[in-house]
Design a protein around this motif. Sequence first.
Motif, PDB file in Angstrom:
ATOM      1  N   ASP A   6      41.292  43.346  37.336  1.00  0.00           N
ATOM      2  CA  ASP A   6      42.711  43.107  37.085  1.00  0.00           C
ATOM      3  C   ASP A   6      42.969  41.956  36.121  1.00  0.00           C
ATOM      4  O   ASP A   6      43.802  42.052  35.223  1.00  0.00           O
ATOM      5  CB  ASP A   6      43.407  42.817  38.416  1.00  0.00           C
ATOM      6  CG  ASP A   6      44.569  43.762  38.624  1.00  0.00           C
ATOM      7  OD1 ASP A   6      44.769  44.641  37.762  1.00  0.00           O
ATOM      8  OD2 ASP A   6      45.278  43.600  39.621  1.00  0.00           O
ATOM      9  N   THR A  65      41.541  47.889  41.418  1.00  0.00           N
ATOM     10  CA  THR A  65      41.495  47.045  40.227  1.00  0.00           C
ATOM     11  C   THR A  65      42.334  47.598  39.080  1.00  0.00           C
ATOM     12  O   THR A  65      42.272  47.085  37.993  1.00  0.00           O
ATOM     13  CB  THR A  65      40.045  46.905  39.737  1.00  0.00           C
ATOM     14  OG1 THR A  65      39.530  48.210  39.538  1.00  0.00           O
ATOM     15  CG2 THR A  65      39.198  46.135  40.698  1.00  0.00           C
ATOM     16  N   HIS A  85      45.610  48.358  36.751  1.00  0.00           N
ATOM     17  CA  HIS A  85      46.751  47.530  36.388  1.00  0.00           C
ATOM     18  C   HIS A  85      48.029  48.206  36.828  1.00  0.00           C
ATOM     19  O   HIS A  85      48.174  49.403  36.721  1.00  0.00           O
ATOM     20  CB  HIS A  85      46.772  47.328  34.874  1.00  0.00           C
ATOM     21  CG  HIS A  85      47.805  46.346  34.438  1.00  0.00           C
ATOM     22  ND1 HIS A  85      47.646  44.995  34.641  1.00  0.00           N
ATOM     23  CD2 HIS A  85      48.996  46.509  33.836  1.00  0.00           C
ATOM     24  CE1 HIS A  85      48.706  44.379  34.155  1.00  0.00           C
ATOM     25  NE2 HIS A  85      49.533  45.274  33.662  1.00  0.00           N
ATOM     26  N   ASP A 137      42.234  42.981  32.590  1.00  0.00           N
ATOM     27  CA  ASP A 137      43.258  43.923  32.170  1.00  0.00           C
ATOM     28  C   ASP A 137      44.522  43.182  31.736  1.00  0.00           C
ATOM     29  O   ASP A 137      45.097  43.439  30.676  1.00  0.00           O
ATOM     30  CB  ASP A 137      43.566  44.835  33.359  1.00  0.00           C
ATOM     31  CG  ASP A 137      43.882  46.241  32.906  1.00  0.00           C
ATOM     32  OD1 ASP A 137      43.609  46.546  31.735  1.00  0.00           O
ATOM     33  OD2 ASP A 137      44.400  47.007  33.717  1.00  0.00           O
ATOM     34  N   HIS A 138      44.936  42.241  32.581  1.00  0.00           N
ATOM     35  CA  HIS A 138      46.121  41.429  32.289  1.00  0.00           C
ATOM     36  C   HIS A 138      45.932  40.618  31.018  1.00  0.00           C
ATOM     37  O   HIS A 138      46.808  40.555  30.171  1.00  0.00           O
ATOM     38  CB  HIS A 138      46.382  40.470  33.450  1.00  0.00           C
ATOM     39  CG  HIS A 138      47.491  40.927  34.314  1.00  0.00           C
ATOM     40  ND1 HIS A 138      47.312  41.831  35.317  1.00  0.00           N
ATOM     41  CD2 HIS A 138      48.796  40.612  34.309  1.00  0.00           C
ATOM     42  CE1 HIS A 138      48.472  42.053  35.900  1.00  0.00           C
ATOM     43  NE2 HIS A 138      49.392  41.323  35.302  1.00  0.00           N
TER      44      HIS A 138
END
Length: 517
Positions: free
Chosen positions: A322, A514, A516, A325-326
């Motif tokens: 995560d 995990t 997004h 991804d962020h």
Amino acid sequence: MAAEGPGEQCPALGCGESPNTEDSQSVTKLSGEMDKPLISRRLVDSDSSLAEVPSEAPKVGILGSGDFARSLATRLVGSGLSVVVGSRHPKRMVGLFPSAAKVTFQAEAVGSPEVIFVAVFREHYSSLCSLSDQLAGKILVDVSNPTEQEHLQHRESNAEYLASLFPTCAVVKAFNVISAWTLQAGPRDGNRQVPICSDLPEAKRTVSELAHAMGFTPVDMGSLASAREIEAMPLRLLPGWKVPTILALGLFIFFYTYNFIRDVLQPYVQENRNEFYKLPLSVVNTTLPCVAYVLLSLVYLPGVLAAALQLWRGTKYRRFPDWLDHWLQHRKQIGLLSFFCAALHAVYSVCLPVRISYRYNLVNLAVKQVLTNKSHLWVEENVWRMEIYLSLGVLALGVLSLLAVTSLPSIANSLNWREFNFVQSTLGFVALVLSTLHTLTYGWTRAFEESRYKFYLPPTFTLTLLVPCVVILVKGLFLLPCLRHRLSKIRRGWEKDSAVKFTLPMDHALAQKTSHV
Ligand SMILES: Cc1cc2nc3c(=O)[nH]c(=O)nc-3n(C[C@H](O)[C@H](O)[C@H](O)COP(=O)(O)OP(=O)(O)OC[C@H]3O[C@@H](n4cnc5c(N)ncnc54)[C@H](O)[C@@H]3O)c2cc1C
Ligand SMILES: NC(=O)C1=CN([C@@H]2O[C@H](COP(=O)(O)OP(=O)(O)OC[C@H]3O[C@@H](n4cnc5c(N)ncnc54)[C@H](OP(=O)(O)O)[C@@H]3O)[C@@H](O)[C@H]2O)C=CC1
Ligand code: HEM
Ligand SMILES: [Cu+2]
Ligand SMILES: [Fe+3]
């Protein structure tokens, strides 16, 4: 607290008699209103002809006489529509509305129009229940914006709540993203998009045509279940910028404190020199470039991490964690903040020799030179170093501005995918390399001179070099043929263990965790 839930509808019978009906005749006469055509499909096709035939114009109702109602009435009248406003105190309000709009009592106003805007706050929706007989079968437009607290407090959107109070009406959510001011000024600048949703396609189409007639661009958001999402839109303040801004501020505070200790506190404590004048400019100009440089390296670090992860896993089909991804999604904002700091750094740098303190120091140096009888003070190395690092800095900023310009939507739209990627990925990396060379030539041998260590703290630029150098090194490593081939194979869908084609249920759960949001 207003009544909620589908179980608490307005009684369709029994509240037909509004408290206002008795006074209504004294204010305006509604003679022959019912003969006038209701809103029709003609609206969009004949935009220009609307203004010419006001008596033929479709009628639109507005409940409420507040800021939004006033702006809406002005806009509707300006778009050639005929408007009737329903207020609890029409006499008091009539002067505030354009003269072409009719202001009357609520019960009277809702009689003829097919479309009625509900420009009152959610907590007063239930006070409109007395109108439910007259409103039956009509289109109600919910324009309301909840406060952040209300939005969290109510699970159901304002529009769904309105729909539950008036089950015989077609409720449409629209216009809440438009401020009263934009409505009044017209959609000349700013965002003209109006998200619209409703469970009844016909009602949605009618309101979309109205939006069109007012100069806005309706955006179909589907059924009324989307209303909550639409209501959340104006609550957002620059989404995606919060974390990058906090990051930039955090870096600024860290580097400013560090530079303050080195450049101001150390001379004051150990040499009893007062150099506090450096706080507003000099210390800031040592801080800003460090923030810009670190932020720039943080734009290109996640791409490197992502590639490393894919190489290590031997597949591109597993979600990144995560946080990564962020991070990947916030690169644009981090990059633009880096550009902002770098641009400020450039302007501050140009200001350095303008300062009176600089001239004092220069004169003092000259006097010292005279006293020690030195006539020529020209250090070839220093001169070259400065010429080079300034030139590299200007080049780096120039390339960064290309990135910033192409991130404007209008420019980005005119580039194809490869062009945009070339500017963002390749030129962006070039900017990182140029910045690194700028910093290295500025730093030069300073990192190795003992006198540069104030309070044992190394020069600031040495702290900033770590991440950018790692990014540049690893990017270079990925250019090695073996790694490059493997990476491009993975990105075309090749998998390390492609023979084993099943996933364990546990893997699946992990993948979902995990992903997004
Ligand atoms: C001033 C400034 C403005 C910026 N403006 C923007 C902007 O408007 N929009 C924006 O998005 N970023 C913007 N950025 C951030 C940054 O420039 C981009 O995110 C840039 O593309 C990052 O490049 P990269 O090579 O590290 O990453 P990527 O281009 O993401 O590539 C990383 C690696 O992954 C590979 N890869 C890329 N996509 C995929 C994929 N889908 N699947 C598998 N592999 C993939 C690439 O080949 C590359 O090797 C800006 C930065 C700055 C400094
Ligand atoms: N202002 C803005 O920029 C925007 C506002 N909105 C939404 O528009 C709606 C109206 O906002 P706004 O015009 O700013 O608010 P105001 O407070 O200015 O107006 C609210 C109006 O509601 C009417 N009303 C009807 N019944 C009641 C009641 N029982 N108690 C109190 N008032 C009542 C009143 O008119 P009367 O006395 O004539 O009956 C009053 O003028 C809200 O839902 C808001 O979220 C949406 C987007 C932007
Ligand atoms: C027009 C463009 C630029 C000019 C004129 C410029 C000028 C300068 C100057 C004069 C210094 C020395 C400051 C001092 O004496 O305290 C400096 C340092 C520095 N610059 Fe730039 N620069 C430019 C662009 C950039 C860019 C784009 C970056 C990185 C994103 C950058 C990063 C740095 C860093 C990290 C330092 C070292 C700061 C320190 O530790 O003191 N500069 N630059
Ligand atoms: Cu995010
Ligand atoms: Fe409530």
